[in-house]
Design an enzyme around this catalytic site. Structure first.
Site, PDB file in Angstrom:
ATOM      1  N   SER A  23       0.805  -1.236   0.000  1.00 18.27           N
ATOM      2  CA  SER A  23       0.000   0.000   0.000  1.00 18.27           C
ATOM      3  C   SER A  23       0.833   1.277   0.000  1.00 18.27           C
ATOM      4  CB  SER A  23      -0.955   0.056   1.210  1.00 18.27           C
ATOM      5  OG  SER A  23      -1.711  -1.104   1.287  1.00 18.27           O
ATOM      6  N   THR A  38      14.515   0.370   4.620  1.00 19.71           N
ATOM      7  CA  THR A  38      14.835   0.479   3.190  1.00 19.71           C
ATOM      8  C   THR A  38      16.135  -0.249   2.880  1.00 19.71           C
ATOM      9  OG1 THR A  38      13.666   2.559   3.012  1.00 19.71           O
ATOM     10  CG2 THR A  38      15.336   2.125   1.339  1.00 19.71           C
ATOM     11  N   ILE A  61       7.268 -14.678  -0.626  1.00 17.34           N
ATOM     12  CA  ILE A  61       7.542 -15.940  -1.324  1.00 17.34           C
ATOM     13  C   ILE A  61       6.873 -15.937  -2.692  1.00 17.34           C
ATOM     14  CG2 ILE A  61       7.041 -18.431  -1.316  1.00 17.34           C
ATOM     15  CD1 ILE A  61       7.429 -18.389   1.692  1.00 17.34           C
ATOM     16  N   GLU A  62       5.629 -15.454  -2.728  1.00 18.79           N
ATOM     17  CA  GLU A  62       4.872 -15.596  -3.973  1.00 18.79           C
ATOM     18  C   GLU A  62       5.359 -14.702  -5.111  1.00 18.79           C
ATOM     19  OE1 GLU A  62       0.801 -14.973  -2.948  1.00 18.79           O
ATOM     20  OE2 GLU A  62       1.090 -12.848  -2.533  1.00 18.79           O
ATOM     21  N   GLY A  91     -23.405  -3.887  -7.694  1.00 18.35           N
ATOM     22  CA  GLY A  91     -23.247  -4.911  -6.671  1.00 18.35           C
ATOM     23  C   GLY A  91     -23.855  -6.237  -7.078  1.00 18.35           C
ATOM     24  N   HIS A 146     -21.176   0.657 -16.852  1.00 14.34           N
ATOM     25  CA  HIS A 146     -20.358   1.278 -15.799  1.00 14.34           C
ATOM     26  C   HIS A 146     -19.647   2.509 -16.358  1.00 14.34           C
ATOM     27  CE1 HIS A 146     -20.452  -1.900 -12.643  1.00 14.34           C
ATOM     28  NE2 HIS A 146     -20.819  -2.634 -13.674  1.00 14.34           N
ATOM     29  N   GLU A 199     -18.234   4.810 -14.877  1.00 13.86           N
ATOM     30  CA  GLU A 199     -17.080   5.195 -14.062  1.00 13.86           C
ATOM     31  C   GLU A 199     -15.750   4.686 -14.616  1.00 13.86           C
ATOM     32  OE1 GLU A 199     -19.364   2.963 -13.270  1.00 13.86           O
ATOM     33  OE2 GLU A 199     -18.614   1.343 -11.991  1.00 13.86           O
ATOM     34  N   TYR A 249     -13.941  -6.815  -0.946  1.00 12.66           N
ATOM     35  CA  TYR A 249     -13.229  -6.658   0.326  1.00 12.66           C
ATOM     36  C   TYR A 249     -11.835  -7.265   0.281  1.00 12.66           C
ATOM     37  CZ  TYR A 249     -17.325  -4.897   2.749  1.00 12.66           C
ATOM     38  OH  TYR A 249     -18.373  -4.123   3.136  1.00 12.66           O
ATOM     39  N   ASP A 293      -5.480  -0.829 -10.097  1.00 14.70           N
ATOM     40  CA  ASP A 293      -4.415   0.070 -10.537  1.00 14.70           C
ATOM     41  C   ASP A 293      -4.520   0.403 -12.026  1.00 14.70           C
ATOM     42  OD1 ASP A 293      -3.030   0.855  -8.287  1.00 14.70           O
ATOM     43  OD2 ASP A 293      -1.727  -0.903  -8.257  1.00 14.70           O
ATOM     44  N   CYS A 301     -25.555   0.025 -12.863  1.00 10.42           N
ATOM     45  CA  CYS A 301     -25.641  -1.438 -12.990  1.00 10.42           C
ATOM     46  C   CYS A 301     -26.697  -1.980 -12.043  1.00 10.42           C
ATOM     47  CB  CYS A 301     -24.262  -2.069 -12.821  1.00 10.42           C
ATOM     48  SG  CYS A 301     -24.159  -3.661 -13.655  1.00 10.42           S
TER      49      CYS A 301
HETATM   50  N1  GLN Z   1     -25.644  -8.319 -10.116  1.00  5.81           N
HETATM   51  C1  GLN Z   1     -26.108  -7.600 -11.266  1.00  5.81           C
HETATM   52  C2  GLN Z   1     -25.877  -8.387 -12.543  1.00  5.81           C
HETATM   53  O1  GLN Z   1     -25.056  -9.280 -12.575  1.00  5.81           O
HETATM   54  C3  GLN Z   1     -25.445  -6.242 -11.354  1.00  5.81           C
HETATM   55  C4  GLN Z   1     -23.963  -6.331 -11.579  1.00  5.81           C
HETATM   56  C5  GLN Z   1     -23.241  -5.037 -11.281  1.00  5.81           C
HETATM   57  O2  GLN Z   1     -23.760  -4.169 -10.590  1.00  5.81           O
HETATM   58  N2  GLN Z   1     -22.012  -4.928 -11.732  1.00  5.81           N
HETATM   59  O3  GLN Z   1     -26.511  -8.112 -13.541  1.00  5.81           O
END
Ligand code: GLN
Length: 538
Positions: free
Chosen positions: A17, A195, A152-153, A358, A511, A513, A57, A74, A385
């Site tokens: 981070s 460092t 290690i990874e 979500g 999306h 964004e 998460y 990123d 979405c």
């Molecule tokens: N869960 C919903 C779908 O799969 C919305 C997906 C999302 O918000 N990215 O359509």
């Protein structure tokens, strides 16, 4: 190997981070401003093929590229800083490397040989390192190695970086090590030992860093820099101070002041092709830091305790807010805490409401109450979405009177499946990489809020979903005032829903964004903020 593309590798030490992604993006920006074409790629040491199956998460937002790759967040920073699109090739995980090698092994490509980490895994890593530089499109490829040296990874990645020096030859290869100089309050001292140790670990792996970028809360005195240079075998002017900044967007200018780009060019034997002074970047920062207005916007979602889960949305507000000189005071609110009894008290200070993307049922009913509150109180609403799907369900239940209306994602047996699984999703069994992903066209209805925002009728936006609006309900819902103002021109899939008699109510299946950048703020975010300003003034 004849070599024209220059490769810069960025490793991290002491702790995770530290913001390797921001340093990589800032350096990329500076090199771009000197006329070089630059791309940035990230190599992640985990075993998932990509972060698409990870809970936010675990790893923050899953960023989606134009070509539909589910990637590390990123890559969002790379696009937002450089204004250049990335692709599947810009994010490679250990899982993908192993998958490639094992697939080759099954095909018999190593016939007769024992397949081993060295050379087969490291060769596969290296061929992925070089891929983006192969067609000569980029003068410089910056590669960020995820994780910390000593993990290690990440050992095979570090070994591949060591070998790359010999493949690429002197002058074509550079390692920047990002590290932390902690300040001990009690001793009133900046400490260099962590460092020294992390550079020692790199040296044990055969890598001498060329430049140290030192994250610090206090300016590094000359003696500290000298000590670092002496014990880490770098030139004094290659010890670069990276002070904590107010905004990630300050970092390119801070790095320019510290001459990171000059050091890089000198070591790669490059001279600037042009030298712009980042005028439009400074202009953006000026507007960001001197807002003339302020609005409070609520982001309602279920992953709010980790803001990185909504990274691109948060950054989109920064870009769009600066565009209209408005400070967006963004409040992240858990939809699980919202219900019919408290929604008004909890949301009453908001000038605009965004319901986030979500998956799954947790917090879903809180989102329904949120939409109802925004709709019935004429508060500017933006659904992304899942947020758009919730808006449709709320409208179906409370305006059309279709009680129990739902998405089949939340209730497979709903009597009114206004949102349903897309046809092409029905026979899919694997989870990873199987959603409707990446860029698709959308045709906007003239005169709609979305059309006014984009100022044109043909747009392309990125997607990540399995469910869609059920067109069997289209006529009914449009007659009741919720209009499909954006559709996929080939399939008729509903991409945007707007409520006619509402100051600003826009739900999008895509999306927006993911495509917002510093120099190209996303138009729907800009208009949403403007609607929030109007609402507040009223
Ligand atoms: N869960 C919903 C779908 O799969 C919305 C997906 C999302 O918000 N990215 O359509």
């Amino acid at each position: 190997m004849a070599q024209s593309t220059k490769y810069i590798f960025i490793t991290g030490g002491v702790t995770s981070s530290l913001g390797k992604g921001i340093i990589a993006a800032s350096l990329g920006k500076l090199l771009q401003s000197r006329g070089f074409s630059v791309t940035i790629q990230k190599f992640d040491p985990y075993l998932n093929i990509d972060p698409g199956t990870l809970n936010p998460y675990e790893h923050g937002e899953c960023y989606v590229t134009e070509d539909g790759a589910e990637t590390d967040l990123d890559l969002g920073h790379y696009e937002r800083f450089l204004n250049v699109q990335t692709s599947q090739s810009n994010n490679v995980t250990t899982g993908r490397i192993y998958n490639n090698v094992i697939t080759k092994e099954r095909k018999g490509e190593f016939l007769g040989k024992t397949v081993q980490v060295i050379p087969h895994i490291t060769d596969e890593i290296k061929s992925n390192f070089y891929k983006l530089g192969e067609d000569g499109k980029f003068d410089v490829v910056i590669t960020e190695i995820g994780g910390c040296v000593g993990d290690i990874e990440s050992l095979p990645f570090i070994e591949a970086v060591r070998q790359a020096r010999w493949d690429l030859g002197p002058g074509n290869f550079l390692v920047i090590h990002l590290t932390l100089i902690p300040y001990l309050k009690a001793a009133k001292e900046l400490k260099t030992k962590p460092t020294q140790h992390s550079v020692k670990q790199l040296l044990e792996a055969g890598i001498q860093p060329d430049i140290l970028v030192c994250r610090t809360e206090h300016h590094l005195p000359q003696e500290v820099k000298k000590k670092l240079a002496l014990f880490c075998n770098v030139q004094l002017n290659s010890v670069i101070e990276a002070m904590d900044a107010d905004s990630i967007y300050d970092v390119p200018l801070l790095m320019k002041k510290e001459k990171l780009d000059e050091r890089v060019l000198a070591k790669l034997k490059l001279s600037s092709k042009t030298n712009t002074d980042l005028e439009n970047w400074k202009d953006f920062l000026g507007r960001l830091k001197n807002p003339t207005q302020e609005v409070t916007i609520g982001l309602i979602g279920k992953y709010v305790s980790l803001p990185d889960s909504y990274k691109s949305i948060i950054e989109s507000f920064t870009h769009a807010g600066a565009a209209v000189e408005c400070n967006v005071n963004l409040k992240l609110i858990s939809s699980e805490e919202l219900n019919v009894d408290n929604v008004e008290t909890k949301l009453k200070e908001l000038d605009g409401i965004l319901v986030a993307p979500g998956f799954g049922e947790r917090g879903f009913e809180g989102k329904i109450e949120t939409v109802k509150y925004a709709r019935t109180n004429n508060i500017p609403f933006f659904g992304i979405c899942l947020g758009m799907q919730v808006a449709v369900i709320e409208y179906a239940r409370n305006v059309l009177g279709l009680s129990g209306a739902n998405s089949t994602e939340m209730d497979p047996n709903t009597s009114h499946p206004v949102i349903g699984l897309m046809e092409e999703q029905k026979n899919i069994e694997q989870m990873g990489g199987t959603m409707r992903l990446g860029s698709y066209a959308c045709e906007l209805k003239k005169g709609s809020k979305s059309y006014l925002a984009y100022g044109k009728s043909k747009i392309n936006e990125r997607h990540r979903h399995r469910y869609e609006f059920n067109n069997a309900y289209l006529e009914q819902i449009e007659n009741a005032g919720m209009i499909a103002t954006g559709k996929n021109p080939e399939t008729g899939l509903v991409e945007i829903m707007e409520i006619k008699n509402h100051p600003w109510f826009v739900g999008v299946q895509f999306h927006p964004e993911y495509k917002s950048t510093v120099l190209n703020p996303q138009p729907l975010f800009v208009k949403f903020i403007q609607a929030a300003i109007d609402y507040k003034l009223k």
